[in-house]
Write a protein that holds these residues in place. Structure first.
Motif, short mmCIF file in Angstrom:
data_model
loop_
_atom_site.label_atom_id
_atom_site.label_comp_id
_atom_site.label_asym_id
_atom_site.label_seq_id
_atom_site.Cartn_x
_atom_site.Cartn_y
_atom_site.Cartn_z
N HIS A 144 14.01 4.24 -3.13
CA HIS A 144 13.22 3.15 -2.34
C HIS A 144 11.67 2.99 -3.11
CE1 HIS A 144 11.76 0.21 0.63
NE2 HIS A 144 10.82 1.15 1.11
N HIS A 145 11.27 4.04 -3.61
CA HIS A 145 9.88 3.83 -4.08
C HIS A 145 10.00 3.65 -5.62
CE1 HIS A 145 7.02 5.22 -1.02
NE2 HIS A 145 7.97 5.64 -0.29
N SER A 146 11.22 3.43 -6.17
CA SER A 146 11.31 3.24 -7.62
C SER A 146 10.51 2.09 -8.01
CB SER A 146 12.50 3.19 -8.09
OG SER A 146 12.91 2.60 -9.21
N GLN B 44 17.39 9.41 -1.52
CA GLN B 44 17.37 7.89 -1.43
C GLN B 44 16.27 7.19 -1.29
OE1 GLN B 44 20.90 8.32 0.96
NE2 GLN B 44 21.58 6.57 0.27
N HIS B 45 15.27 7.81 -0.36
CA HIS B 45 13.84 7.31 -0.04
C HIS B 45 13.22 7.32 -1.53
CE1 HIS B 45 10.89 5.67 2.23
NE2 HIS B 45 9.96 6.34 1.93
N GLN B 46 13.35 8.27 -2.23
CA GLN B 46 12.47 8.16 -3.64
C GLN B 46 13.03 6.92 -4.29
OE1 GLN B 46 13.42 11.97 -5.16
NE2 GLN B 46 12.42 12.92 -3.26
N ARG C 34 11.36 13.62 1.42
CA ARG C 34 11.48 12.22 0.83
C ARG C 34 10.35 11.74 0.16
NH1 ARG C 34 14.24 9.36 5.41
NH2 ARG C 34 12.72 7.77 5.18
N HIS C 35 9.06 12.00 0.54
CA HIS C 35 7.84 11.93 -0.28
C HIS C 35 7.58 13.29 -1.16
CE1 HIS C 35 7.46 8.80 2.98
NE2 HIS C 35 7.34 8.07 1.92
N SER C 36 8.54 13.24 -2.24
CA SER C 36 7.98 14.40 -3.08
C SER C 36 8.85 14.20 -4.36
CB SER C 36 8.71 15.50 -2.40
OG SER C 36 10.09 15.82 -2.76
N VAL D 227 0.87 -1.19 0.03
CA VAL D 227 -0.08 -0.05 0.06
C VAL D 227 0.81 1.28 -0.15
CG1 VAL D 227 -1.74 1.47 1.56
CG2 VAL D 227 -2.06 -1.23 1.01
N HIS D 228 2.07 1.16 0.76
CA HIS D 228 2.91 2.20 0.72
C HIS D 228 3.51 2.66 -0.42
CE1 HIS D 228 5.31 5.36 2.78
NE2 HIS D 228 6.28 4.88 2.15
N HIS D 229 3.60 1.56 -1.21
CA HIS D 229 4.54 1.55 -2.29
C HIS D 229 3.49 1.77 -3.76
CE1 HIS D 229 8.85 0.68 -1.09
NE2 HIS D 229 8.31 0.09 -0.20
ZN LIG Z 1 7.89 6.03 1.69
#
Ligand SMILES: [Zn+2]
Ligand SMILES: [Zn+2]
Length: 318
Positions: free
Chosen positions: A249-251, A245-247, A224-226, A155-157
């Motif tokens: 993670h969402h790749s 780096q967190h972005q 991070r979430h942008s 769900v987060h991804h």
């Molecule tokens: Zn995230």
């Protein structure tokens, strides 16, 4: 539940969601959103974009996407989950602290040298920051590695666009797991330091805004979430996870799956061999790839993880 109770719950849920903007412990506190905007301006200024800053940062395609609408609904929905299923259990953190203190006292007696108030707060803050961060890395790691848990973490991804509210885009099951983790770490660490300081400190002083959290939140945690590619100098990205780096993670590129799972610290990813540095990545797109179609409404985000988890447990593909 009477009509009045339902109305009160509704009121409390909405109030809780909106209070995030004026709560210094929350990432979307207005001050942190402001400091993130300044950092975003710095990135915008350096990248020579032809569009205006406002258009760059508040792009309609990002803030008004279906994915973002699901984030906004989830922030409200999860407030009700918190009020109903999590808030009544937060007191267990204090019970656990009390029993940890009692256990150590009964078995070992107080140490001959106790920590001063200043030492206690300093070491307690450092210990809590490190332990919380490692525990959240570990649960995050397990959510990626254990198929049953991954279904809920999806769900987060499943966000295909990122905005600061995506931080709260979690399935209620994951929300509960994260809160249980927080309660356990808080309880044991607080009890331990209460023991080391010979029970000198009122536990409530342990609840102030942690200075390390403040630094993390003030310096761009919202990016991070942008879509703003805010990177740190490479040497720093081995220690702290940068927003970019967190972005990563969402790749949705398979090469980036299960990478950069740290919250504040990159150290854990470095140790576990899951670290990816910003300099090695050029372009990103977000989401689950093929699976996005199963998560493109709020309701699908709620029930699809149960379907997936059932399949993961019983190994059924149909
Ligand atoms: Zn995230
Ligand atoms: Zn993840």
């Amino acid at each position: 539940m009477s009509f009045q109770e339902v109305f009160q719950l509704l009121y409390d849920g909405i109030e809780m969601s909106l209070s995030y903007f004026i709560n210094p412990k929350k990432r979307i506190y207005l001050l942190y959103l402001g400091s993130s905007t300044l950092l975003a301006y710095y990135i915008y200024y350096r990248s020579n974009k032809s569009t205006s800053f406002l258009n760059y940062i508040f792009h309609k395609k990002i803030w008004c996407s279906t994915s973002s609408y699901i984030d906004y609904i989830l922030i409200f929905f999860n407030s009700f989950i918190k009020l109903l299923f999590i808030a009544p259990f937060l007191i267990y953190g204090f019970y656990l602290a009390f029993h940890t203190h009692e256990f150590l006292l009964n078995h070992f007696g107080y140490p001959s040298e106790s920590l001063t108030v200043f030492q206690t707060l300093l070491f307690y803050t450092i210990a809590l920051t490190l332990l919380n961060d490692f525990a959240s890395f570990l649960t995050h790691y397990l959510m990626h590695k254990i198929p049953f848990l991954w279904e809920f973490h999806k769900v987060h991804h499943s966000a295909t666009t990122l905005n600061p509210m995506t931080q709260y885009r979690l399935h209620p099951i994951e929300l509960c797991i994260n809160n249980i983790r927080g309660i356990v770490i808080f309880g044991i660490t607080t009890g331990f330091f209460d023991y080391l300081s010979k029970h000198q400190i009122d536990k409530l002083t342990f609840l102030g805004v942690n200075v390390f959290s403040f630094i993390f939140l003030f310096f761009g945690a919202n990016l991070r979430h942008s879509h703003v590619p805010f990177k740190y100098p490479t040497f720093l990205e081995y220690i702290f996870i940068s927003p970019f780096q967190h972005q990563i993670h969402h790749s949705n590129a398979p090469i980036h799956y299960n990478k950069n799972m740290g919250a504040k610290f990159a150290l854990w990813d470095w140790l576990f061999g899951t670290l990816v540095l910003s300099k090695s990545v050029k372009k990103l797109s977000f989401g689950l790839g093929e699976d996005d179609k199963h998560f493109n409404t709020f309701l699908k985000n709620m029930y699809q993880p149960f379907v997936g988890a059932f399949r993961a447990v019983f190994n059924r593909r149909d």
